[in-house]
Design a protein around this motif. Sequence first.
Motif, mmCIF file in Angstrom:
data_model
loop_
_atom_site.group_PDB
_atom_site.id
_atom_site.type_symbol
_atom_site.label_atom_id
_atom_site.label_comp_id
_atom_site.label_asym_id
_atom_site.label_seq_id
_atom_site.Cartn_x
_atom_site.Cartn_y
_atom_site.Cartn_z
ATOM 1 N N GLN A 98 -52.955 51.390 50.244
ATOM 2 C CA GLN A 98 -51.552 51.382 49.953
ATOM 3 C C GLN A 98 -51.288 49.921 49.647
ATOM 4 O O GLN A 98 -50.108 49.545 49.186
ATOM 5 N N ILE A 99 -52.147 48.860 50.124
ATOM 6 C CA ILE A 99 -52.100 47.442 49.946
ATOM 7 C C ILE A 99 -52.867 46.936 48.918
ATOM 8 O O ILE A 99 -52.408 45.850 48.243
ATOM 9 N N SER A 100 -53.914 47.422 48.616
ATOM 10 C CA SER A 100 -54.644 46.905 47.549
ATOM 11 C C SER A 100 -55.420 47.924 46.911
ATOM 12 O O SER A 100 -55.716 48.769 47.343
ATOM 13 N N PRO A 101 -55.890 47.696 45.392
ATOM 14 C CA PRO A 101 -56.517 48.640 44.652
ATOM 15 C C PRO A 101 -58.162 48.360 44.981
ATOM 16 O O PRO A 101 -58.761 49.326 44.260
ATOM 17 N N GLY A 102 -58.572 47.590 45.630
ATOM 18 C CA GLY A 102 -59.915 47.407 45.989
ATOM 19 C C GLY A 102 -60.507 46.285 45.098
ATOM 20 O O GLY A 102 -59.796 45.458 44.424
ATOM 21 N N PRO A 103 -61.864 46.362 45.125
ATOM 22 C CA PRO A 103 -62.827 46.743 45.630
ATOM 23 C C PRO A 103 -63.097 46.644 47.002
ATOM 24 O O PRO A 103 -62.375 45.650 47.749
ATOM 25 N N TRP A 104 -63.849 47.195 47.649
ATOM 26 C CA TRP A 104 -64.202 47.408 49.257
ATOM 27 C C TRP A 104 -65.320 47.154 49.596
ATOM 28 O O TRP A 104 -66.394 47.148 49.061
ATOM 29 N N TYR A 105 -65.563 46.133 50.928
ATOM 30 C CA TYR A 105 -66.696 45.672 51.283
ATOM 31 C C TYR A 105 -66.876 45.938 52.726
ATOM 32 O O TYR A 105 -65.931 46.095 53.375
#
Length: 273
Positions: A98-105
Amino acid sequence: MGCRCSRALLPPPSPSDRIDSAPRAARPAAGGEPSRNPMPPDPASAPAPPRILCLHGARSNDDISLCQVAGLRLSDRAECVYLHAPHVVADAYPGLRQISPGPWYAWADADAGEGSDGWPAQWVRSLEYLARYCKERGPFDGVYGFSQGASIATNFSHPGVWRDRFGLERCPWKFAVLACAGGSSRIDLKEEGSPIDLPSFHIYGEKDPYLSDSRRVAGYWDETNRVEHTHARGHEIDVRMRVREKELMAKLNQFVGQQLPSQPRSPLPASNV
């Protein structure tokens, strides 16, 4: 968390060079906005603003760190430098999309198992990655870490790691702010060993399912230099902390004020949060 950030993300680290070696000031973000991570200030120019290195939690990214340090007003007091973890993961921690589209780490992916490329090996590579980054971009005045980021900061802060393992002459930061620490089982230090002799501020969540883990991480730090505060919510630091948690903000403001250099600072870049 109740904040939204519209900052461009850093690209994933390449397999051959996990340190982003290009000067970030030369890489504008979306819409022509200056990059969030300028190179270290020129020692010949004065005064240089204090700098805090910010390390996000597992299955997260720098956008989330940006919201958190805004909520804690750390970005009002210092230039915040954001470093994402070296391991790309498939999905976000619940609620973060809901806060960021990514990417994820992650600093170590729990879903990777314990094989040759499992989370123990990933943790070692994360420490190596952090050491290279600090050698290239440090030193910093302080470090901020959330959840797994608090644990990697704790692990690295011990002289048995930054000095004995990586050959640094001094710890790359002088104090730590650690929020809702998690992943204490990743830390490869002896709990009964010598404590980390740096000032530290530990934030706990009263309803955090990892509260006992947070306290275990705090146990690695010298209790005579340790400040603690428990907020009323769970495993979270959100942008409304600055108005909702007045006691926390007063204690943290006093702590940070005691740690940061007292000389005048250059104006900081305007924040979008």
